[in-house]
Write a protein that holds these residues in place. Structure first.
Motif, mmCIF file in Angstrom:
data_model
loop_
_atom_site.group_PDB
_atom_site.id
_atom_site.type_symbol
_atom_site.label_atom_id
_atom_site.label_comp_id
_atom_site.label_asym_id
_atom_site.label_seq_id
_atom_site.Cartn_x
_atom_site.Cartn_y
_atom_site.Cartn_z
ATOM 1 N N THR A 55 0.853 -1.188 0.000
ATOM 2 C CA THR A 55 0.000 0.000 0.000
ATOM 3 C C THR A 55 0.892 1.241 0.000
ATOM 4 O OG1 THR A 55 -0.114 0.092 2.418
ATOM 5 C CG2 THR A 55 -1.826 -1.180 1.305
ATOM 6 N N GLY A 56 0.364 2.348 -0.512
ATOM 7 C CA GLY A 56 1.146 3.580 -0.572
ATOM 8 C C GLY A 56 2.434 3.362 -1.344
ATOM 9 N N THR A 57 3.561 3.779 -0.756
ATOM 10 C CA THR A 57 4.862 3.588 -1.405
ATOM 11 C C THR A 57 5.491 2.251 -1.038
ATOM 12 O OG1 THR A 57 6.000 4.730 0.402
ATOM 13 C CG2 THR A 57 5.345 6.072 -1.514
ATOM 14 N N GLY A 58 4.790 1.454 -0.252
ATOM 15 C CA GLY A 58 5.333 0.178 0.204
ATOM 16 C C GLY A 58 5.156 -0.939 -0.801
ATOM 17 N N ASP A 59 5.829 -2.061 -0.521
ATOM 18 C CA ASP A 59 5.699 -3.253 -1.353
ATOM 19 C C ASP A 59 6.432 -4.399 -0.661
ATOM 20 O OD1 ASP A 59 4.908 -4.843 -3.547
ATOM 21 O OD2 ASP A 59 5.308 -3.192 -4.927
ATOM 22 N N PHE A 60 6.399 -5.561 -1.284
ATOM 23 C CA PHE A 60 7.054 -6.752 -0.740
ATOM 24 C C PHE A 60 7.539 -7.573 -1.925
ATOM 25 C CE2 PHE A 60 7.644 -10.733 1.461
ATOM 26 C CZ PHE A 60 7.889 -10.370 2.777
ATOM 27 N N TRP A 61 8.793 -8.054 -1.839
ATOM 28 C CA TRP A 61 9.383 -8.819 -2.928
ATOM 29 C C TRP A 61 9.918 -10.142 -2.413
ATOM 30 C CZ3 TRP A 61 10.143 -3.669 -1.959
ATOM 31 C CH2 TRP A 61 9.662 -2.779 -2.919
ATOM 32 N N VAL A 62 9.989 -11.093 -3.310
ATOM 33 C CA VAL A 62 10.563 -12.395 -2.990
ATOM 34 C C VAL A 62 11.643 -12.722 -4.005
ATOM 35 C CG1 VAL A 62 8.501 -13.309 -1.859
ATOM 36 C CG2 VAL A 62 8.770 -13.612 -4.320
ATOM 37 N N ALA A 63 12.687 -13.382 -3.517
ATOM 38 C CA ALA A 63 13.697 -13.958 -4.405
ATOM 39 C C ALA A 63 13.324 -15.427 -4.551
ATOM 40 C CB ALA A 63 15.093 -13.818 -3.805
ATOM 41 N N LYS A 64 13.372 -15.904 -5.784
ATOM 42 C CA LYS A 64 13.008 -17.296 -6.042
ATOM 43 C C LYS A 64 14.069 -17.974 -6.883
ATOM 44 C CE LYS A 64 7.971 -16.818 -6.273
ATOM 45 N NZ LYS A 64 6.831 -17.001 -7.204
ATOM 46 N N GLN A 65 14.254 -19.242 -6.613
ATOM 47 C CA GLN A 65 15.005 -20.107 -7.503
ATOM 48 C C GLN A 65 13.952 -21.043 -8.086
ATOM 49 O OE1 GLN A 65 17.827 -23.073 -5.969
ATOM 50 N NE2 GLN A 65 19.254 -22.316 -7.513
ATOM 51 N N GLY A 66 13.671 -20.875 -9.349
ATOM 52 C CA GLY A 66 12.535 -21.565 -9.939
ATOM 53 C C GLY A 66 11.269 -21.025 -9.290
ATOM 54 N N GLN A 67 10.465 -21.905 -8.725
ATOM 55 C CA GLN A 67 9.241 -21.479 -8.036
ATOM 56 C C GLN A 67 9.405 -21.462 -6.518
ATOM 57 O OE1 GLN A 67 6.459 -20.222 -9.615
ATOM 58 N NE2 GLN A 67 7.945 -20.319 -11.283
ATOM 59 N N HIS A 68 10.624 -21.724 -6.034
ATOM 60 C CA HIS A 68 10.898 -21.852 -4.605
ATOM 61 C C HIS A 68 11.363 -20.509 -4.017
ATOM 62 C CE1 HIS A 68 11.912 -24.037 -0.964
ATOM 63 N NE2 HIS A 68 13.121 -23.498 -0.987
ATOM 64 N N VAL A 69 10.643 -19.999 -3.014
ATOM 65 C CA VAL A 69 11.032 -18.748 -2.351
ATOM 66 C C VAL A 69 12.285 -18.997 -1.523
ATOM 67 C CG1 VAL A 69 10.349 -16.953 -0.695
ATOM 68 C CG2 VAL A 69 8.650 -17.881 -2.289
ATOM 69 N N ILE A 70 13.315 -18.160 -1.767
ATOM 70 C CA ILE A 70 14.587 -18.307 -1.043
ATOM 71 C C ILE A 70 14.973 -17.035 -0.280
ATOM 72 C CG2 ILE A 70 15.471 -20.090 -2.590
ATOM 73 C CD1 ILE A 70 17.220 -17.801 -3.874
ATOM 74 N N GLY A 71 14.210 -15.947 -0.497
ATOM 75 C CA GLY A 71 14.512 -14.702 0.191
ATOM 76 C C GLY A 71 13.327 -13.761 0.140
ATOM 77 N N THR A 72 13.297 -12.820 1.101
ATOM 78 C CA THR A 72 12.188 -11.875 1.204
ATOM 79 C C THR A 72 12.693 -10.498 1.600
ATOM 80 O OG1 THR A 72 11.797 -12.278 3.568
ATOM 81 C CG2 THR A 72 10.647 -13.729 2.019
ATOM 82 N N ILE A 73 11.914 -9.472 1.240
ATOM 83 C CA ILE A 73 12.192 -8.111 1.709
ATOM 84 C C ILE A 73 10.908 -7.297 1.581
ATOM 85 C CG2 ILE A 73 12.968 -7.182 -0.508
ATOM 86 C CD1 ILE A 73 15.195 -5.676 1.105
ATOM 87 N N GLY A 74 10.644 -6.492 2.598
ATOM 88 C CA GLY A 74 9.448 -5.666 2.581
ATOM 89 C C GLY A 74 9.772 -4.200 2.788
ATOM 90 N N LEU A 75 8.935 -3.345 2.203
ATOM 91 C CA LEU A 75 9.031 -1.901 2.371
ATOM 92 C C LEU A 75 7.681 -1.434 2.890
ATOM 93 C CD1 LEU A 75 10.935 0.573 1.815
ATOM 94 C CD2 LEU A 75 9.666 0.863 -0.321
ATOM 95 N N LYS A 76 7.648 -0.936 4.118
ATOM 96 C CA LYS A 76 6.412 -0.494 4.759
ATOM 97 C C LYS A 76 6.334 1.024 4.706
ATOM 98 C CE LYS A 76 2.819 -0.601 7.594
ATOM 99 N NZ LYS A 76 1.505 -0.735 6.984
ATOM 100 N N ASP A 77 5.318 1.544 4.043
ATOM 101 C CA ASP A 77 5.078 2.991 3.986
ATOM 102 C C ASP A 77 4.710 3.463 5.388
ATOM 103 O OD1 ASP A 77 4.054 5.589 3.625
ATOM 104 O OD2 ASP A 77 3.059 5.083 1.747
ATOM 105 N N ILE A 78 5.486 4.415 5.931
ATOM 106 C CA ILE A 78 5.175 4.948 7.265
ATOM 107 C C ILE A 78 4.816 6.433 7.198
ATOM 108 C CG2 ILE A 78 6.471 3.175 8.511
ATOM 109 C CD1 ILE A 78 8.753 5.242 8.895
ATOM 110 N N GLY A 79 4.553 6.920 5.988
ATOM 111 C CA GLY A 79 4.117 8.302 5.818
ATOM 112 C C GLY A 79 5.269 9.275 5.664
ATOM 113 N N ALA A 80 4.945 10.486 5.261
ATOM 114 C CA ALA A 80 5.905 11.588 5.131
ATOM 115 C C ALA A 80 7.090 11.227 4.227
ATOM 116 C CB ALA A 80 6.390 12.057 6.508
ATOM 117 N N ARG A 81 6.824 10.449 3.158
ATOM 118 C CA ARG A 81 7.865 10.003 2.223
ATOM 119 C C ARG A 81 8.960 9.184 2.913
ATOM 120 N NH1 ARG A 81 9.900 14.732 -1.218
ATOM 121 N NH2 ARG A 81 10.990 13.004 -2.220
ATOM 122 N N GLN A 82 8.576 8.492 3.990
ATOM 123 C CA GLN A 82 9.489 7.626 4.722
ATOM 124 C C GLN A 82 8.941 6.206 4.698
ATOM 125 O OE1 GLN A 82 9.328 9.814 8.447
ATOM 126 N NE2 GLN A 82 11.344 10.695 8.030
#
Length: 167
Positions: A55-82
């Motif tokens: 939501t907002g400027t946030g998002d969530f990504w996964v690293a995959k090898q084939g269809q297998h999730v091997i890594g994650t990272i999230g960006l949480k919008d906390i307002g004020a362009r932060q």
């Protein structure tokens, strides 16, 4: 110079089909590697990634090898362009400079944050995650005191060390 990730490792935006793979990467690392007594049920954001992160400027990504999730990272919008960097985890066999999975995840987040107008990215970690400290510092994050965090930053109970990167 960062070694490129193998061609069969790709980073993509989280989709609902990735849900169980995300949990299967994160929870064992928290519990078994870091000794944190936590379950997926203790982390409601893991059950509602689209509503919490994408939501907002946030998002969530996964690293995959084939269809297998091997890594994650999230960006949480906390307002004020932060934003808050959250849930950065890479499964043990895929860590290290040789594969570059963590760098691939972080670079995806940083590029997207910049394109979305985020000016500051904050993160919290623990004193014991020394490899993580070195990784963040090498990637432009500087340590900040807890008192310097924006009021909207979601401090986790295990967080004891904080960083910011200005975009």
């Amino acid at each position: 110079m960062q070694t490129p990730a193998p061609a069969d490792i790709q980073v993509s935006r989280f989709e609902p089909a990735d849900q169980q793979g995300v949990i299967d990467v994160i929870v064992p690392i928290q519990r078994e590697e870091f000794g944190i007594a936590i379950t997926a049920q203790d982390q409601p954001d893991l059950k509602s990634i689209p509503d919490f992160y994408q939501t907002g400027t946030g998002d969530f990504w996964v690293a995959k090898q084939g269809q297998h999730v091997i890594g994650t990272i999230g960006l949480k919008d906390i307002g004020a362009r932060q934003a808050a960097l959250r849930k950065m985890f890479v499964a043990a066999p895929f860590r290290g400079r040789e594969l570059g999975v963590a760098a691939l995840l972080l670079n995806t987040l940083l590029e997207e944050a910049l394109s979305r107008g985020v000016k500051d990215i904050y993160l919290g970690t623990t004193d014991t995650f020394l490899a993580a400290h070195r990784f963040y510092e090498k990637n432009g994050f500087t340590e900040v005191a807890k008192a310097q965090l924006p009021d909207s930053f979601p401090v986790m109970a295990v967080d004891s060390k904080f960083y910011v990167r200005r975009c």
